[in-house]
Scaffold this motif. Structure first.
Motif, PDB file in Angstrom:
ATOM      1  N   ILE A 131       0.777  -1.145  -0.008  1.00  0.00           N
ATOM      2  CA  ILE A 131      -0.094  -0.151  -0.037  1.00  0.00           C
ATOM      3  C   ILE A 131       0.783   1.295  -0.156  1.00  0.00           C
ATOM      4  CG2 ILE A 131      -1.640   1.334   1.149  1.00  0.00           C
ATOM      5  CD1 ILE A 131      -3.014  -1.207   2.013  1.00  0.00           C
ATOM      6  N   GLY A 132       2.038   1.061   0.782  1.00  0.00           N
ATOM      7  CA  GLY A 132       2.997   2.463   0.671  1.00  0.00           C
ATOM      8  C   GLY A 132       3.363   2.593  -0.684  1.00  0.00           C
ATOM      9  N   HIS A 133       4.015   1.665  -1.520  1.00  0.00           N
ATOM     10  CA  HIS A 133       4.425   1.953  -3.160  1.00  0.00           C
ATOM     11  C   HIS A 133       3.268   2.479  -3.455  1.00  0.00           C
ATOM     12  CE1 HIS A 133       7.942  -0.435  -2.164  1.00  0.00           C
ATOM     13  NE2 HIS A 133       7.557  -1.647  -1.896  1.00  0.00           N
ATOM     14  N   LEU A 134       1.961   2.166  -3.426  1.00  0.00           N
ATOM     15  CA  LEU A 134       0.996   2.599  -4.348  1.00  0.00           C
ATOM     16  C   LEU A 134       0.493   3.993  -3.848  1.00  0.00           C
ATOM     17  CD1 LEU A 134      -1.546  -0.495  -4.259  1.00  0.00           C
ATOM     18  CD2 LEU A 134      -0.035   0.481  -6.328  1.00  0.00           C
ATOM     19  N   LEU A 135       0.947   4.282  -2.655  1.00  0.00           N
ATOM     20  CA  LEU A 135       0.647   5.730  -1.959  1.00  0.00           C
ATOM     21  C   LEU A 135       1.415   6.506  -2.663  1.00  0.00           C
ATOM     22  CD1 LEU A 135      -0.865   7.807  -0.314  1.00  0.00           C
ATOM     23  CD2 LEU A 135       0.805   6.803   1.661  1.00  0.00           C
ATOM     24  N   VAL A 136       2.821   6.168  -2.902  1.00  0.00           N
ATOM     25  CA  VAL A 136       4.050   7.186  -3.215  1.00  0.00           C
ATOM     26  C   VAL A 136       3.738   7.203  -4.808  1.00  0.00           C
ATOM     27  CG1 VAL A 136       6.333   7.035  -3.857  1.00  0.00           C
ATOM     28  CG2 VAL A 136       5.682   6.456  -1.577  1.00  0.00           C
ATOM     29  N   ARG A 137       3.099   6.353  -5.387  1.00  0.00           N
ATOM     30  CA  ARG A 137       3.024   6.621  -7.077  1.00  0.00           C
ATOM     31  C   ARG A 137       1.940   7.373  -6.998  1.00  0.00           C
ATOM     32  NH1 ARG A 137       2.172   1.317 -10.085  1.00  0.00           N
ATOM     33  NH2 ARG A 137       0.084   1.555  -9.181  1.00  0.00           N
ATOM     34  N   ALA A 138       0.747   7.150  -6.124  1.00  0.00           N
ATOM     35  CA  ALA A 138      -0.354   8.001  -6.384  1.00  0.00           C
ATOM     36  C   ALA A 138      -0.157   9.616  -6.018  1.00  0.00           C
ATOM     37  CB  ALA A 138      -1.670   7.675  -5.567  1.00  0.00           C
ATOM     38  N   GLN A 139       0.880   9.778  -5.030  1.00  0.00           N
ATOM     39  CA  GLN A 139       1.314  11.169  -4.660  1.00  0.00           C
ATOM     40  C   GLN A 139       1.960  11.573  -5.819  1.00  0.00           C
ATOM     41  OE1 GLN A 139       2.964  10.017  -0.890  1.00  0.00           O
ATOM     42  NE2 GLN A 139       1.363  11.006   0.104  1.00  0.00           N
ATOM     43  N   ALA A 140       3.120  10.970  -6.431  1.00  0.00           N
ATOM     44  CA  ALA A 140       3.840  11.329  -7.447  1.00  0.00           C
ATOM     45  C   ALA A 140       3.032  11.612  -8.752  1.00  0.00           C
ATOM     46  CB  ALA A 140       4.972  10.360  -7.913  1.00  0.00           C
TER      47      ALA A 140
END
Length: 194
Positions: A131-140
């Motif tokens: 979920i952290g990986h997906l969060l970082v990508r969503a933020q980027a």
């Protein structure tokens, strides 16, 4: 030789998988009060086979919860390999949907004294990482506000799950998630959605 369990024979693996499938279906439809002997009967195996794989009801419940967590992890991993910055929302949808199906299992395990956080810690950690990986990508990608951390997101998600679980049919899961998602979206993304 260490303490590693020996791999199951093909027939034993099939029996175990069938028991898990039947238990998952029975618990979802009828609650966790379904007797183990009934699960064995529905799976087409004898009680001894069930008890060899799952000596207690709690061990069977834990295995069902673990399987659900692993499926969530696999789903998140699959989406992580894509390019969609909104993939985070798809995983959160699935987590909420799956949590509704396993709420009774978690309650039962907690009531029986099985410490889920310890028993499932590695799987929960992996899910948080995905979920952290997906969060970082969503933020980027500008889909999610930049000031949200994984810890923040997991706290918010935990609150939503707790609320939905205790409000039951009085709460609309879709509305609650929509409000959460509105709060997560970056300001520009919120304006674009309206």
């Amino acid at each position: 030789m260490g303490d590693e369990p020996r791999p199951l024979r093909a027939d034993a693996r099939r029996n175990r998988d069938r028991l898990l499938e039947v238990a998952r279906t029975a618990f979802a439809a009828e609650g966790v009060a379904v007797p183990l002997d009934e699960i064995a009967r529905r799976a087409g195996v004898g009680p001894g086979t069930l008890y060899r794989h799952f000596p207690t009801k709690e061990s069977l419940l834990e295995a069902v919860v673990r399987e659900r967590l692993r499926r969530l992890i696999e789903h998140a991993e699959t989406l992580r390999d894509g390019e969609d910055p909104a993939a985070l929302f798809a995983v959160l949808d699935r987590v909420v949907g799956d949590a509704a199906a396993k709420a009774d299992l978690v309650d039962t395990l907690a009531g029986a004294g099985v410490e889920l956080r310890t028993a499932l810690a590695a799987d929960v950690t992996r899910l948080h990482e995905e979920i952290g990986h997906l969060l970082v990508r969503a933020q980027a990608g500008g889909a999610v506000r930049g000031d949200i951390t994984v810890a923040d997101l997991m706290a918010l998600l935990g609150g939503v799950l707790h609320a939905l679980r205790h409000l039951g049919s009085d709460a609309s899961g879709g509305t609650v998630l929509a409000v959460l998602y509105d709060g997560l979206r970056a300001t520009g993304a919120r304006a674009a959605d309206r």
